[in-house]
Design a protein around this motif. Structure first.
Motif, PDB file in Angstrom:
ATOM      1  N   GLU A  59       0.700  -1.143  -0.060  1.00  0.00           N
ATOM      2  CA  GLU A  59      -0.042   0.132   0.122  1.00  0.00           C
ATOM      3  C   GLU A  59       0.521   1.435  -0.247  1.00  0.00           C
ATOM      4  O   GLU A  59       2.066   1.125   0.798  1.00  0.00           O
ATOM      5  N   ASN A 118      -4.636   5.206  -2.303  1.00  0.00           N
ATOM      6  CA  ASN A 118      -5.674   5.331  -1.632  1.00  0.00           C
ATOM      7  C   ASN A 118      -6.018   6.804  -2.092  1.00  0.00           C
ATOM      8  O   ASN A 118      -5.122   7.517  -3.170  1.00  0.00           O
ATOM      9  N   GLU A 150      -8.419   2.163  -3.106  1.00  0.00           N
ATOM     10  CA  GLU A 150      -9.011   2.275  -1.682  1.00  0.00           C
ATOM     11  C   GLU A 150      -9.672   3.356  -1.305  1.00  0.00           C
ATOM     12  O   GLU A 150      -8.986   4.528  -1.605  1.00  0.00           O
ATOM     13  N   ASP A 180     -11.968   1.033   2.373  1.00  0.00           N
ATOM     14  CA  ASP A 180     -10.422   1.211   3.377  1.00  0.00           C
ATOM     15  C   ASP A 180     -11.458   1.281   4.956  1.00  0.00           C
ATOM     16  O   ASP A 180     -12.969   1.733   4.703  1.00  0.00           O
ATOM     17  N   LYS A 201     -11.126  -3.639   3.421  1.00  0.00           N
ATOM     18  CA  LYS A 201      -9.937  -3.443   4.944  1.00  0.00           C
ATOM     19  C   LYS A 201     -10.617  -3.001   5.978  1.00  0.00           C
ATOM     20  O   LYS A 201     -11.515  -2.201   6.434  1.00  0.00           O
ATOM     21  N   GLU A 237      -5.947  -4.577   8.885  1.00  0.00           N
ATOM     22  CA  GLU A 237      -4.783  -3.202   9.124  1.00  0.00           C
ATOM     23  C   GLU A 237      -4.359  -3.198  10.020  1.00  0.00           C
ATOM     24  O   GLU A 237      -5.251  -3.733  11.453  1.00  0.00           O
TER      25      GLU A 237
END
Ligand code: C2E
Ligand code: MG
Ligand code: MG
Ligand code: MG
Length: 283
Positions: A59, A118, A150, A180, A201, A237
């Motif tokens: 990421e 992101n 994300e 996310d 996530k 996460e």
């Protein structure tokens, strides 16, 4: 006496207000200078598959270097970037660096599955976004499947259908979409029905102490049921301990991210991490 107190409260209020204004001013100033000097940098955190025991992706997380303040956290500069419209430039620089890094890792013999970037809801309002992303992918020789975007549930707030249509367009191009920080903020299971995404996530708030926190265990189990029912893949996460990782593996929550496997790091350091943790995948 009361008047005096009121006065000091007012003074306190205006002081903290101006501190917030100053903070914001400096955040914007350092962001502008960083954007001009190449000081917005993508760092990369490994995404690890517990069952296969290998790194499957990374990421990209934005970092902003300011000569006065040092490294500024995205928690501070992303909101300012969104307010000022600078987020389009931040996003473009992070995407560019993410695709370049992914290409470099492949060329070094580490064919990862994907790199995640992101995306702010503000970026989804730009009509030119899909074409620009397509251009960056082509320039670096990446397939759309190599990129995951994300987005948070914030993207769904409001009546404007444009961001959702934009996401569906991106998904239609073959780009993977991840939801996310699921479970924080305004999440309702109903969002899962209409969200064009293939991955959930799970926020680190729910992962923290998962091996010994019965409340988090209950929340995680229900999130996994929801994800499974709606056909989402899952990434946990903020995994920091072996005990958390073992607990997640026991629930077949096999994709994880967190300081246990690696902090966000430069592209070059990430290559060293790959050499250490290994990614052996047949293509
Ligand atoms: P996020 O996308 O949920 O990223 C995960 C955050 O958790 C990162 O913080 C990461 O450094 C941190 N983290 C990862 N593993 C652990 C762990 O084991 N323990 C703890 N305590 N923290 C962990 P970071 O880099 O400060 O980023 C914060 C947020 O800023 C991100 O949350 C994301 O929403 C936003 N952001 C970062 N880069 C970008 C960007 O390029 N564009 C946009 N729009 N937003 C970004
Ligand atoms: Mg993220
Ligand atoms: Mg997250
Ligand atoms: Mg988060």
């Amino acid at each position: 006496e009361a008047k005096k107190e009121g006065g000091s409260q007012y003074r306190f209020f205006s002081l903290s207000l101006s501190r917030a204004a100053a903070e914001r001013f400096y955040a914007e100033k350092s962001l502008r200078c960083a954007l001009d000097d190449g000081g917005v940098q993508a760092h990369f955190q490994p995404i690890f598959d517990l069952a296969e025991g290998r790194v499957v992706g990374a990421e990209a997380l934005a970092r902003c270097w300011c000569p006065d303040a040092g490294w500024v956290s995205p928690a501070r500069f992303i909101p300012v970037a969104e307010e000022t419209g600078l987020i389009h430039e931040v996003g473009a620089q992070v995407l560019e660096q993410a695709c370049a890094a992914f290409r470099a890792w492949w060329d070094a013999g580490f064919p990862l599955e994907r790199v995640a970037v992101n995306l702010s809801p503000v970026q989804l309002h730009a009509d030119s976004l899909p074409a620009r992303i397509e251009g960056v992918l082509a320039r670096h020789g990446l397939a759309p499947q190599h990129l995951e975007l994300e987005v948070t549930e914030e993207t769904l707030l409001g009546d404007d259908p444009a961001p959702l249509q934009q996401l569906a367009t991106l998904q239609g191009m073959g780009i993977a979409i991840a939801l996310d920080d699921f479970g924080t903020g305004f999440s309702s299971p109903a969002y899962l029905k209409r969200f064009p995404a293939s991955r959930m996530k799970i926020d680190r708030n729910f992962i923290s102490g998962i091996d010994s926190d019965p409340d988090n265990q209950t929340i995680l189990r229900s999130l996994l049921v929801l994800a499974d029912g709606f056909g989402y893949r899952v990434t946990a996460e903020g995994v920091e301990t072996h005990a958390e990782a073992d607990y997640l593996a026991g629930l077949f929550c096999q994709e994880v991210q967190g300081f246990l496997f690696g902090h966000p790091q430069s592209s070059a350091d990430f290559l060293e991490t790959l050499r250490r943790l290994g990614t052996t995948v047949e293509h």
